[in-house]
Design an enzyme around this catalytic site. Structure first.
Site, PDB file in Angstrom:
ATOM      1  N   LYS A  53      13.830 -10.251  -5.945  1.00  0.00           N
ATOM      2  CA  LYS A  53      12.617 -10.802  -5.306  1.00  0.00           C
ATOM      3  C   LYS A  53      11.510 -10.087  -5.513  1.00  0.00           C
ATOM      4  CE  LYS A  53      10.207 -10.386  -2.308  1.00  0.00           C
ATOM      5  NZ  LYS A  53       8.779 -10.347  -2.424  1.00  0.00           N
ATOM      6  N   GLU A  78      14.129   3.341  -3.701  1.00  0.00           N
ATOM      7  CA  GLU A  78      12.965   4.194  -4.361  1.00  0.00           C
ATOM      8  C   GLU A  78      11.714   3.951  -3.714  1.00  0.00           C
ATOM      9  OE1 GLU A  78      13.495   6.186  -6.897  1.00  0.00           O
ATOM     10  OE2 GLU A  78      15.402   5.532  -7.552  1.00  0.00           O
ATOM     11  N   CYS A 136       4.116   5.579  -7.787  1.00  0.00           N
ATOM     12  CA  CYS A 136       4.581   6.361  -6.754  1.00  0.00           C
ATOM     13  C   CYS A 136       4.958   7.923  -7.486  1.00  0.00           C
ATOM     14  CB  CYS A 136       5.991   6.036  -6.572  1.00  0.00           C
ATOM     15  SG  CYS A 136       7.080   5.944  -8.010  1.00  0.00           S
ATOM     16  N   GLU A 157      -0.407   8.292   0.395  1.00  0.00           N
ATOM     17  CA  GLU A 157      -0.611   8.121  -0.972  1.00  0.00           C
ATOM     18  C   GLU A 157      -1.843   7.420  -1.407  1.00  0.00           C
ATOM     19  OE1 GLU A 157       3.005   5.446  -1.193  1.00  0.00           O
ATOM     20  OE2 GLU A 157       3.181   6.300  -3.240  1.00  0.00           O
TER      21      GLU A 157
HETATM   22  P1  NAP Z   1       5.636  -2.846  -0.461  1.00  0.00           P
HETATM   23  O1  NAP Z   1       4.626  -3.351   0.426  1.00  0.00           O
HETATM   24  O2  NAP Z   1       6.694  -2.052   0.193  1.00  0.00           O
HETATM   25  O3  NAP Z   1       6.385  -4.055  -1.026  1.00  0.00           O
HETATM   26  C1  NAP Z   1       7.451  -3.802  -2.023  1.00  0.00           C
HETATM   27  C2  NAP Z   1       8.417  -5.325  -2.140  1.00  0.00           C
HETATM   28  O4  NAP Z   1       9.018  -5.303  -0.985  1.00  0.00           O
HETATM   29  C3  NAP Z   1       7.655  -6.514  -2.306  1.00  0.00           C
HETATM   30  O5  NAP Z   1       8.295  -7.452  -3.027  1.00  0.00           O
HETATM   31  C4  NAP Z   1       7.347  -7.023  -0.899  1.00  0.00           C
HETATM   32  O6  NAP Z   1       7.136  -8.555  -0.929  1.00  0.00           O
HETATM   33  C5  NAP Z   1       8.693  -6.874  -0.317  1.00  0.00           C
HETATM   34  N1  NAP Z   1       8.700  -6.642   1.220  1.00  0.00           N
HETATM   35  C6  NAP Z   1       7.618  -6.514   2.048  1.00  0.00           C
HETATM   36  N2  NAP Z   1       7.866  -6.462   3.045  1.00  0.00           N
HETATM   37  C7  NAP Z   1       9.235  -6.950   3.199  1.00  0.00           C
HETATM   38  C8  NAP Z   1      10.205  -6.991   4.397  1.00  0.00           C
HETATM   39  N3  NAP Z   1       9.857  -6.916   5.421  1.00  0.00           N
HETATM   40  N4  NAP Z   1      11.506  -7.226   3.827  1.00  0.00           N
HETATM   41  C9  NAP Z   1      11.814  -7.458   2.612  1.00  0.00           C
HETATM   42  N5  NAP Z   1      10.958  -7.307   1.619  1.00  0.00           N
HETATM   43  C10 NAP Z   1       9.733  -6.922   2.013  1.00  0.00           C
HETATM   44  O7  NAP Z   1       5.140  -1.933  -1.598  1.00  0.00           O
HETATM   45  P2  NAP Z   1       4.077  -2.153  -2.709  1.00  0.00           P
HETATM   46  O8  NAP Z   1       3.085  -2.347  -2.044  1.00  0.00           O
HETATM   47  O9  NAP Z   1       4.464  -3.570  -3.427  1.00  0.00           O
HETATM   48  O10 NAP Z   1       4.217  -1.085  -3.475  1.00  0.00           O
HETATM   49  C11 NAP Z   1       3.690   0.149  -3.595  1.00  0.00           C
HETATM   50  C12 NAP Z   1       4.764   1.033  -3.108  1.00  0.00           C
HETATM   51  O11 NAP Z   1       5.837   1.452  -3.697  1.00  0.00           O
HETATM   52  C13 NAP Z   1       4.302   2.385  -2.820  1.00  0.00           C
HETATM   53  O12 NAP Z   1       4.406   3.279  -1.624  1.00  0.00           O
HETATM   54  C14 NAP Z   1       4.778   3.293  -3.961  1.00  0.00           C
HETATM   55  O13 NAP Z   1       5.140   4.786  -3.917  1.00  0.00           O
HETATM   56  C15 NAP Z   1       6.083   2.512  -3.924  1.00  0.00           C
HETATM   57  N6  NAP Z   1       6.850   2.770  -5.415  1.00  0.00           N
HETATM   58  C16 NAP Z   1       7.829   3.458  -5.436  1.00  0.00           C
HETATM   59  C17 NAP Z   1       8.728   3.803  -6.611  1.00  0.00           C
HETATM   60  C18 NAP Z   1       9.803   4.621  -6.732  1.00  0.00           C
HETATM   61  O14 NAP Z   1      10.378   4.207  -7.850  1.00  0.00           O
HETATM   62  N7  NAP Z   1      10.074   5.605  -6.018  1.00  0.00           N
HETATM   63  C19 NAP Z   1       8.158   2.968  -7.672  1.00  0.00           C
HETATM   64  C20 NAP Z   1       7.008   2.119  -7.626  1.00  0.00           C
HETATM   65  C21 NAP Z   1       6.485   1.911  -6.268  1.00  0.00           C
HETATM   66  P3  NAP Z   1       5.836  -9.390  -0.930  1.00  0.00           P
HETATM   67  O15 NAP Z   1       4.914  -8.905  -2.127  1.00  0.00           O
HETATM   68  O16 NAP Z   1       6.040 -10.662  -0.801  1.00  0.00           O
HETATM   69  O17 NAP Z   1       5.148  -8.472   0.401  1.00  0.00           O
END
Ligand code: NAP
Length: 483
Positions: free
Chosen positions: A180, A256, A290, A387
């Site tokens: 997804k 992650e 991240c 962040e």
């Molecule tokens: P996000 O809002 O958490 O979204 C990540 C994924 O989850 C997207 O595919 C999103 O889909 C989906 N999603 C959102 N709400 C959901 C729910 N209720 N149930 C299931 N899936 C859901 O994160 P982001 O803004 O895309 O990415 C930034 C974040 O990722 C930052 O906090 C960053 O630190 C973290 N990150 C961590 C790592 C690591 O390896 N630790 C690496 C990269 C990024 P939609 O797009 O359709 O909303």
């Protein structure tokens, strides 16, 4: 060029090796953040489509799991080669949907492909154990079996690599997966599917479900008892929700999540190396990582020279449309991300931080933000606790080791820390005191497919990459045997 590239990308759902419009026919637009133009209209998956993907995965699982690890490895190896051969198209596509500059996108494609090469080699090392029970003399035979269907949920900041970092080990282990991708950037993952097909991945083993109803479809999949792994990369907030859903059917979680990386420069550090390290740790992916250095702590004795050299490099970086050669800093992914960066900088300024460069939203289309250096950022500033996810280096001063270690650890996150010290013995001793899953010691980059990537505290559970990443998709079976 935009149109030529987007025309090559399929925009339907990829289920059971076929392109499908989805059960409702609903679609959503994917935009280029550099100019807000519409790149493509993509099918939006529903719960019914997710069920079809699980049915397909279940049907394909047995045969894939029964193949030899070598055969699966050779398919992954071919996928690595095909991605590398297609590097320029994929990099341009990442830039178009994510906004980052081409050098960042090219680096991502290479990094993404590397997970297939690494797991082509690591999948053949699914090693078990045999021992004698000390009490009964029976043999204890331990083997690792593919855990089952994995649901992989990925973020927009690395549209290719955050997916391949999960698909590589899952396929090597013998598991089928349903991806997804983030709604902002689904095109890159869709573009990888014809490549996986060409490499020999059978139908049903990888499905891709872009969706505007992410919460609903992922929740439904986590309540289907056939799903055995949820591997998520994204925010801690969403990770928490998924852990709660995963609890109902006791689905294995790999999480992650977010980070708040400290970057520490000791007084004996090589300052030029520390500045280069800070540029890498801060500006890779224009800070949308991240792993990005979020809080930069510099010893009083070297603070001013470090700040001056960092400002010279940051202010010389070329900002613009990421597709233009020579541009180093592209557009942030969307308005919310840019607004948050601007808000954090304004908050720090209002609390007394000084701006050495950048710090203002430019006019014009696109979600650009200039490389920015702030000094004397007070501990209460919002950017210290949250962040930043943008090209903003926020510096604080420190005067002794105990103080900086306490400050660095004062966060609920624990993904990565960076430390620059001239004396390696001292650097190693300080690294051990840092409560983070990874430490870059005299290095501004830790990401490496051969290393276990992951965080402690609220930055996550489990590891990706290395042998540990393979183990996330395997489970242990022990057979007590008399022979
Ligand atoms: P996000 O809002 O958490 O979204 C990540 C994924 O989850 C997207 O595919 C999103 O889909 C989906 N999603 C959102 N709400 C959901 C729910 N209720 N149930 C299931 N899936 C859901 O994160 P982001 O803004 O895309 O990415 C930034 C974040 O990722 C930052 O906090 C960053 O630190 C973290 N990150 C961590 C790592 C690591 O390896 N630790 C690496 C990269 C990024 P939609 O797009 O359709 O909303």
């Amino acid at each position: 060029m935009n149109e030529q590239i987007t025309k090559t990308v399929p925009t339907d759902l990829y289920i059971d090796g076929a392109w499908k419009a989805g059960s409702t026919g609903e679609r959503f637009d994917v935009l280029n953040p550099a100019d807000q133009s519409v790149l493509a209209s993509v099918a939006s998956a529903t719960v019914e489509d997710a069920k079809q993907a699980i049915d397909a995965a279940e049907a394909a699982f047995g045969e894939w799991a029964a193949r030899s690890p070598r055969e699966r490895g050779e398919i992954l190896r071919r996928a690595f080669e095909l991605i590398i051969a297609d590097k320029e198209r994929l990099a341009a596509l990442i830039t178009m949907e994510n906004g980052k500059a081409l050098p960042d996108s090219r680096a991502e494609v290479a990094y993404a492909a590397e997970f297939f090469r690494w797991y082509a080699e690591e999948g053949v090392r699914n090693i078990g154990d045999v021992m004698r029970s000390p009490a009964t003399g029976a043999r204890i035979l331990v083997q690792h079996k593919p855990v089952g269907i994995g649901v992989l949920v990925t973020p927009w900041n690395y549209p290719a690599a955050m997916g391949t970092r999960k698909i590589g080990p899952a396929l090597a282990a013998g598991c089928p997966v349903i991806v997804k991708p983030a709604s902002e950037t689904p095109l890159t993952m869709l573009a990888l599917m014809p490549i996986l097909e060409q490499a020999g991945v059978p139908k049903g083993i990888v499905s891709v479900l872009p969706s505007r109803s992410s919460g609903k479809i992922v929740d439904a999949m986590l309540h289907d008892p056939r799903v055995r792994v949820i591997s998520f990369t994204g925010s801690t907030e969403v990770g928490r929700k998924l852990l709660k859903s995963a609890a109902d059917c006791i689905v294995n979680p790999a999480m992650e999540l977010g980070g708040n990386a400290p970057f520490i420069v000791c007084e004996d550090a090589d300052i030029d190396a520390a500045v280069d390290g800070a540029i890498l740790a801060k500006m890779r992916n224009l800070g949308e990582a991240c792993t990005a250095a979020n809080r930069i702590f510099v010893h009083d004795a070297v603070h001013d020279v470090f700040a001056e050299k960092l400002t010279a490099k940051m202010s010389a970086m070329k900002v613009g449309n990421g597709l233009v050669e020579g541009v180093e800093v592209g557009s942030l992914v969307n308005a919310d991300t840019r607004n948050k960066v601007a808000e954090l900088v304004d908050d720090a300024k209002a609390r007394g931080a000084k701006v050495l460069c950048g710090g203002e939203v430019p006019d014009g289309p696109g979600y650009f933000y200039p490389p920015t250096v702030l000094i004397d950022v007070p501990g209460e500033a919002k950017c210290v606790g949250e962040e930043i996810f943008g090209p903003v280096a926020a510096l604080q001063r420190f005067s002794n080791e105990a103080e900086v270690i306490t400050k660095a650890n004062a966060t609920e996150y624990g993904l990565v820390a960076y430390l620059f010290a001239g004396d390696l013995k001292r650097g190693l001793a300080l690294s051990e005191k840092l409560e983070f899953g990874m430490v870059g010691l005299n290095r501004g980059l830790v990401s490496d497919p051969a290393a276990p990537f992951g965080g402690v505290k609220q930055s996550g559970l489990g590891r990706e990459g290395a042998h540990e990443g393979l183990m996330e998709f395997l489970e242990t079976q022990y057979i007590s045997v008399e022979w």
